[in-house]
Design an enzyme around this catalytic site. Structure first.
Site, PDB file in Angstrom:
ATOM      1  N   HIS A 154      -4.967  -8.623   1.368  1.00 33.17           N
ATOM      2  CA  HIS A 154      -4.710  -8.762   0.224  1.00 33.17           C
ATOM      3  C   HIS A 154      -5.838  -8.928  -0.355  1.00 33.17           C
ATOM      4  O   HIS A 154      -6.308  -7.767  -1.290  1.00 33.17           O
ATOM      5  CB  HIS A 154      -3.898  -9.151  -0.701  1.00 33.17           C
ATOM      6  CG  HIS A 154      -2.164  -8.637   0.202  1.00 33.17           C
ATOM      7  ND1 HIS A 154      -1.573  -9.228   1.023  1.00 33.17           N
ATOM      8  CD2 HIS A 154      -1.646  -7.790  -0.139  1.00 33.17           C
ATOM      9  CE1 HIS A 154      -0.277  -8.509   1.400  1.00 33.17           C
ATOM     10  NE2 HIS A 154       0.210  -7.452   0.655  1.00 33.17           N
ATOM     11  N   GLN A 189       1.758   4.612   6.322  1.00 28.20           N
ATOM     12  CA  GLN A 189       2.142   4.300   4.819  1.00 28.20           C
ATOM     13  C   GLN A 189       0.339   5.095   3.970  1.00 28.20           C
ATOM     14  O   GLN A 189       0.763   5.907   3.486  1.00 28.20           O
ATOM     15  CB  GLN A 189       2.051   2.925   4.256  1.00 28.20           C
ATOM     16  CG  GLN A 189       2.130   3.147   2.828  1.00 28.20           C
ATOM     17  CD  GLN A 189       1.980   1.206   2.410  1.00 28.20           C
ATOM     18  OE1 GLN A 189       3.328   0.555   2.295  1.00 28.20           O
ATOM     19  NE2 GLN A 189       1.305   0.789   2.364  1.00 28.20           N
ATOM     20  N   ALA A 198       3.182 -11.940  -1.272  1.00 23.91           N
ATOM     21  CA  ALA A 198       3.123 -13.166   0.091  1.00 23.91           C
ATOM     22  C   ALA A 198       1.567 -12.535   0.564  1.00 23.91           C
ATOM     23  O   ALA A 198       1.118 -12.479   1.142  1.00 23.91           O
ATOM     24  CB  ALA A 198       4.292 -12.696   0.918  1.00 23.91           C
TER      25      ALA A 198
HETATM   26  O1  PAF Z   1       2.159  -1.903   1.571  1.00 24.85           O
HETATM   27  C1  PAF Z   1       2.634  -2.829   0.470  1.00 24.85           C
HETATM   28  O2  PAF Z   1       2.611  -3.408   0.279  1.00 24.85           O
HETATM   29  C2  PAF Z   1       3.720  -1.730   0.003  1.00 24.85           C
HETATM   30  O3  PAF Z   1       4.341  -0.779   0.605  1.00 24.85           O
HETATM   31  C3  PAF Z   1       3.424  -0.869  -1.231  1.00 24.85           C
HETATM   32  C4  PAF Z   1       2.384  -0.044  -1.397  1.00 24.85           C
HETATM   33  C5  PAF Z   1       2.982  -2.233  -2.269  1.00 24.85           C
HETATM   34  C6  PAF Z   1       4.653  -0.863  -2.196  1.00 24.85           C
HETATM   35  O4  PAF Z   1       5.790  -1.628  -2.349  1.00 24.85           O
END
Ligand code: PAF
Length: 303
Positions: A49, A171, A44
């Site tokens: 990204h 994260q 997505a």
């Molecule tokens: O940030 C994300 O999209 C997810 O948490 C990751 C790091 C790809 C792990 O599934």
């Protein structure tokens, strides 16, 4: 740009990485140790990204992106079910951004025996903020990131970097700790948040916001930027006013809003004093059907 090669198995990925690095090493650049950049994603894909892939592309000889919706990190089955899956569009974006390889495994490839019995435990750092609202989420994230870092680990001498967005600040802090505490080889690179023209941080979940909720959600970056202005101006941070501003928006339900140490995510106590060190303003809120997180670095030296 040409379409990236798609690999479905970990063994296929490892072989493709070895071949691509060997080709670069033999390519006569004079650098005996080429570099690999890994960009883990759940698909997505959006401009946030794209910024990760751009950063990886700018710094590495070979760029690998992974697209895998990791069931382990969803504590709500409904959220997992409705998570957008858009592989075709993702491959187009990754090709345009110049990714060389895309790892898009099945769930059975990553978890052949079903949900793993042993997982990486995100500890105290993973139990605060997002961890309080999503129990087990960060254990699931760290477990899959550990696996992805293993799968893509170069078998030839190579620099190895992995790219994560600063939008998921907790994260990112946890992945940095995991790599440090558990001696992973990859160097972790954080990439700044990408925002729309209205200030809202790019997120795969933004597609679920209608126009009214999207407008309401812009109070989140506005409150963060107000704190950043105060930090830069060297005046005391008015967190209470920032919280009140968000709470005044009827469509927004605030889960948390705090000022923390960027590495440990420990809340900072300022006692009415101006900020004297780099910090992070961190929040999460529910806006209509969507839960959003956002954050902004606060740096008094940037004033
Ligand atoms: O940030 C994300 O999209 C997810 O948490 C990751 C790091 C790809 C792990 O599934």
């Amino acid at each position: 740009m040409s379409a990236p090669r798609v690999l479905r198995t970990a063994a296929g990925l490892s072989e493709a990485i070895t071949d691509a690095l060997a080709a670069k090493a033999a390519g006569g650049t004079g650098d005996p140790a080429p570099s690999l950049g890994l960009v883990p994603t759940m698909g997505a894909l959006h401009q946030g990204h794209r910024a990760l892939v751009d950063a990886a592309r700018a710094a590495n000889d070979v760029v690998v992106a992974s697209v895998f919706v990791n069931p382990l990190q969803f504590n709500d089955p409904e959220d997992l079910h409705r998570y957008p899956r858009t592989l075709e569009a993702d491959l187009k974006l990754l090709g345009d951004a110049g990714a060389d390889l895309v790892f898009a495994p099945s769930e059975a490839e990553v978890y052949p025996d079903g949900p793993p019995l042993v997982r990486i435990h995100s500890g105290e750092l993973g139990s605060r903020y997002e961890g309080r609202f999503r129990p087990g989420h960060f254990d699931g994230v760290l477990t899959v990131v550990a696996k992805l870092l293993h799968y893509a680990q170069p078998t030839l001498p190579a620099r190895y970097r992995a790219y994560f967005g600063q939008k998921d600040a907790q994260q990112l802090a946890l992945i940095r700790r995991m790599v440090m505490d558990l001696d992973f080889r990859a160097e972790i690179v954080g990439v700044p948040v990408v925002r729309g023209t209205d200030g809202l941080a790019e997120s795969s979940r933004n597609v679920f916001l209608d126009a009214e909720h999207r407008r309401a959600a812009t109070v989140l970056p506005q409150a963060l930027f107000a704190l950043q202005d105060q930090a830069r101006a060297g005046v005391p941070l008015d967190l209470a006013a920032a919280v009140a501003r968000v709470q005044a928006e009827p469509h927004v339900d605030l889960d948390y809003f705090d000022i923390v140490d960027p590495q440990t995510l420990q809340p900072l106590v300022m006692d009415g004093q101006p900020l004297r060190r780099p910090a992070l303003a961190l929040l999460a809120a529910r806006v209509g059907p969507v839960r959003l997180i956002d954050n902004l670095p606060l740096d008094p030296a940037a004033g």
